[in-house]
Design a protein around this motif. Structure first.
Motif, PDB file in Angstrom:
ATOM      1  N   CYS A  70      44.267  31.090 -34.047  1.00 20.74           N
ATOM      2  CA  CYS A  70      43.565  29.802 -34.124  1.00 20.74           C
ATOM      3  C   CYS A  70      43.240  29.483 -35.579  1.00 20.74           C
ATOM      4  O   CYS A  70      42.662  30.304 -36.287  1.00 20.74           O
ATOM      5  CB  CYS A  70      42.282  29.861 -33.295  1.00 20.74           C
ATOM      6  SG  CYS A  70      41.209  28.430 -33.500  1.00 20.74           S
ATOM      7  N   ARG A  72      41.100  27.559 -36.681  1.00 21.80           N
ATOM      8  CA  ARG A  72      39.695  27.235 -36.871  1.00 21.80           C
ATOM      9  C   ARG A  72      38.849  28.508 -36.893  1.00 21.80           C
ATOM     10  O   ARG A  72      38.080  28.730 -37.803  1.00 21.80           O
ATOM     11  CB  ARG A  72      39.246  26.285 -35.757  1.00 21.80           C
ATOM     12  CG  ARG A  72      37.916  25.646 -35.989  1.00 21.80           C
ATOM     13  CD  ARG A  72      37.799  24.321 -35.265  1.00 21.80           C
ATOM     14  NE  ARG A  72      38.343  24.377 -33.918  1.00 21.80           N
ATOM     15  CZ  ARG A  72      38.675  23.308 -33.216  1.00 21.80           C
ATOM     16  NH1 ARG A  72      38.532  22.107 -33.724  1.00 21.80           N
ATOM     17  NH2 ARG A  72      39.153  23.423 -32.002  1.00 21.80           N
ATOM     18  N   CYS A  73      39.036  29.398 -35.897  1.00 19.76           N
ATOM     19  CA  CYS A  73      38.190  30.595 -35.838  1.00 19.76           C
ATOM     20  C   CYS A  73      38.970  31.880 -36.132  1.00 19.76           C
ATOM     21  O   CYS A  73      38.393  32.951 -36.171  1.00 19.76           O
ATOM     22  CB  CYS A  73      37.521  30.706 -34.478  1.00 19.76           C
ATOM     23  SG  CYS A  73      38.669  31.145 -33.153  1.00 19.76           S
ATOM     24  N   HIS A 134      42.236  26.540 -30.708  1.00 21.65           N
ATOM     25  CA  HIS A 134      41.671  26.565 -29.368  1.00 21.65           C
ATOM     26  C   HIS A 134      41.202  25.166 -28.992  1.00 21.65           C
ATOM     27  O   HIS A 134      40.851  24.377 -29.871  1.00 21.65           O
ATOM     28  CB  HIS A 134      40.422  27.460 -29.339  1.00 21.65           C
ATOM     29  CG  HIS A 134      40.699  28.914 -29.465  1.00 21.65           C
ATOM     30  ND1 HIS A 134      40.269  29.650 -30.540  1.00 21.65           N
ATOM     31  CD2 HIS A 134      41.333  29.770 -28.641  1.00 21.65           C
ATOM     32  CE1 HIS A 134      40.636  30.921 -30.362  1.00 21.65           C
ATOM     33  NE2 HIS A 134      41.284  31.018 -29.236  1.00 21.65           N
ATOM     34  N   CYS A 139      36.804  27.751 -28.487  1.00 18.93           N
ATOM     35  CA  CYS A 139      36.894  28.221 -29.865  1.00 18.93           C
ATOM     36  C   CYS A 139      35.595  28.917 -30.276  1.00 18.93           C
ATOM     37  O   CYS A 139      34.508  28.376 -30.090  1.00 18.93           O
ATOM     38  CB  CYS A 139      37.183  27.052 -30.794  1.00 18.93           C
ATOM     39  SG  CYS A 139      37.580  27.604 -32.453  1.00 18.93           S
ATOM     40  N   ALA A 140      35.718  30.100 -30.849  1.00 22.48           N
ATOM     41  CA  ALA A 140      34.546  30.903 -31.199  1.00 22.48           C
ATOM     42  C   ALA A 140      33.618  30.160 -32.157  1.00 22.48           C
ATOM     43  O   ALA A 140      32.399  30.235 -32.044  1.00 22.48           O
ATOM     44  CB  ALA A 140      35.003  32.216 -31.818  1.00 22.48           C
TER      45      ALA A 140
HETATM   46 ZN   LIG Z   1      39.363  29.056 -32.266  1.00 20.83          ZN
END
Ligand SMILES: [Zn+2]
Length: 166
Positions: A70, A72-73, A134, A139-140
């Motif tokens: 991912c 982003r995370c 995600h 998403c974390a």
């Molecule tokens: Zn993520």
């Protein structure tokens, strides 16, 4: 060690050749940059046929799942592959140009010794999302409400946090 499957593609297509098997994900060298973890295998089929106008075609299918990262995370995203592509085979440069005018088909220049597994790897890479993420609910970073769980690992995640704060 990279596996190989070399065929004379046009011959293979004219003779209705079929080959199927499994490739280990770890054996796909160029794909590794996109992955988080590389266990497991993908199922593939390569079948040769002729299209409506008797041009040779390779039909490739790939099924299985891989883990992307991912953006982003930096966590893992399970990505299911279920590809099916027809590649029109050109035997020389002029055929390549001519066949390529039809935008509905993918054309490749077929040599007498084509590495089919490399072709399959190309198709997988072309099919991947450019910036995998995600969905927000999974998403974390989003879940942590912009907390510091993975915040310093990547410019992408830092950016995601900035955006969240404003
Ligand atoms: Zn993520």
């Amino acid at each position: 060690m990279p596996e190989q499957l070399i065929v004379d593609a046009i011959d293979f297509a004219r003779n209705d050749g079929v080959h199927h098997g499994k490739i280990s994900i770890a054996g796909l060298g160029r794909l590794q940059d996109y992955l988080l973890g590389n266990c497991g295998e993908l199922k593939y089929t390569v079948a040769g046929t002729l299209d409506k106008t008797a041009k040779p075609v390779l039909r490739i299918t790939v099924q299985g799942s891989i883990n992307l990262r991912c953006q982003r995370c930096l966590g893992e995203i399970k990505h299911v592959l279920d590809l099916r592509t027809d590649l029109l085979l050109a035997s020389n440069e002029s055929e390549l140009c001519r066949f390529d005018e039809d935008e509905s088909t993918d054309v490749i220049l077929a040599g007498s010794g084509m590495d089919v597994l490399a072709l399959i790897e190309d198709e997988i890479i072309l099919s991947l999302p450019i910036s995998p993420r995600h969905v927000e609910s999974e998403c974390a970073i989003i879940k942590a409400g912009g907390g510091d769980t993975a915040g310093e690992k990547s410019p992408f995640s830092a950016l995601a946090q900035l955006k969240k704060l404003h």
